[in-house]
Design an enzyme around this catalytic site. Structure first.
Site, PDB file in Angstrom:
ATOM      1  N   HIS A  22      -5.218 -12.014  -0.357  1.00 37.39           N
ATOM      2  CA  HIS A  22      -6.645 -11.565  -0.764  1.00 37.39           C
ATOM      3  C   HIS A  22      -7.244 -12.546  -1.609  1.00 37.39           C
ATOM      4  O   HIS A  22      -8.247 -12.465  -2.439  1.00 37.39           O
ATOM      5  CB  HIS A  22      -6.708 -10.146  -1.748  1.00 37.39           C
ATOM      6  N   HIS A  41      -1.885  -4.005  -4.691  1.00 38.34           N
ATOM      7  CA  HIS A  41      -1.001  -4.008  -3.429  1.00 38.34           C
ATOM      8  C   HIS A  41      -0.381  -5.198  -3.008  1.00 38.34           C
ATOM      9  O   HIS A  41       0.936  -5.353  -2.656  1.00 38.34           O
ATOM     10  CB  HIS A  41      -1.597  -3.109  -2.426  1.00 38.34           C
ATOM     11  N   LYS A  85       0.787  -1.175   0.038  1.00 36.03           N
ATOM     12  CA  LYS A  85       0.061   0.149   0.145  1.00 36.03           C
ATOM     13  C   LYS A  85       0.773   1.351   0.134  1.00 36.03           C
ATOM     14  O   LYS A  85       0.507   2.443  -0.179  1.00 36.03           O
ATOM     15  CB  LYS A  85      -0.972  -0.087   1.064  1.00 36.03           C
TER      16      LYS A  85
HETATM   17 FE   LIG Z   1      -4.425  -6.178   1.887  1.00 36.70          FE
END
Ligand SMILES: [Fe+2]
Length: 215
Positions: A131, A104, A79
């Site tokens: 993710h 990210h 990020k």
């Molecule tokens: Fe994340």
């Protein structure tokens, strides 16, 4: 930095020169995230604390506990490449913004491989996969079930819990009970059932404790 010192604990403080150099690399990378976006760093610290507790409950090996803790602490390091205006956007993101944010996990993996190869060996695949959803609908690779590294499946559940219980500018965080209801509804869909069971089995004070940044 005192907050990091409180949160990190002994899991990764293995004696030896290599461990010491890895420790400072970990701290430096974490501080870069904190400098760019303090609330993302706070989120990582809470996720690392709760991951550590779940790792104990799952009786992971010492090495896996350490790997999970380090990966959790740096899972959102990518990020630092996402503009603050997007990270702090006061509303749901549009498709273009979501595409930028969704890079990210890959960018975090690349950063670790480029700048911290010794650390990256164990944690970069987990950072990349945090993710991925259990049913294959996540990103960046659309992996499903046991094609997702086990430690990433644990991290994913903890990350999800902290995300939905956190207050954002445009929405209030869910209570622990509401969050666990949502997590139950995603069990076997987005979230790994074994990892969900481990979270459900945690003493319910843990969420609150980690939300205060304590370990
Ligand atoms: Fe994340």
């Amino acid at each position: 930095m005192d907050t990091v010192a409180v949160g990190i604990g002994p899991e990764w403080c293995v004696p030896g020169r290599v461990a010491t150099s890895m420790q400072s690399t970990l701290e430096l990378l974490f501080q870069r995230l904190r400098t760019h976006h303090p609330s993302s760093a706070d989120h990582c610290l809470r996720v690392a604390g709760l991951s550590r507790a779940i790792a104990r409950r799952l009786s992971l090996t010492t090495q896996d506990r350490s790997t999970l803790f380090r990966a959790a602490l740096l899972h959102d390091i990518g990020k630092i490449f996402v503009p603050i205006e997007i990270l702090d956007f006061p509303g749901p993101l549009d498709a273009g913004q979501r595409r930028i944010v969704s890079r990210h996990s890959e960018l975090g993996q690349n950063l670790l491989l480029d700048e911290a190869p010794a650390l990256a060996q164990a944690i970069a695949p987990i950072v990349r996969a945090h993710h991925e959803w259990f049913d294959g609908s996540g990103y960046p690779d659309g992996l499903a079930q046991d094609r997702i590294p086990w430690l990433a499946r644990i991290l994913c559940v903890v990350d999800y819990y902290d995300a939905v219980t956190s207050t954002r500018g445009y929405r209030a965080g869910l209570s622990d009970g509401e969050a666990m209801g949502l997590i139950r509804s995603e069990c076997g869909k987005k979230l790994d059932p074994h990892a969900v069971s481990a979270l459900q089995a945690m003493p319910r004070s843990c969420g609150c404790r980690f939300r205060l940044g304590l370990s």
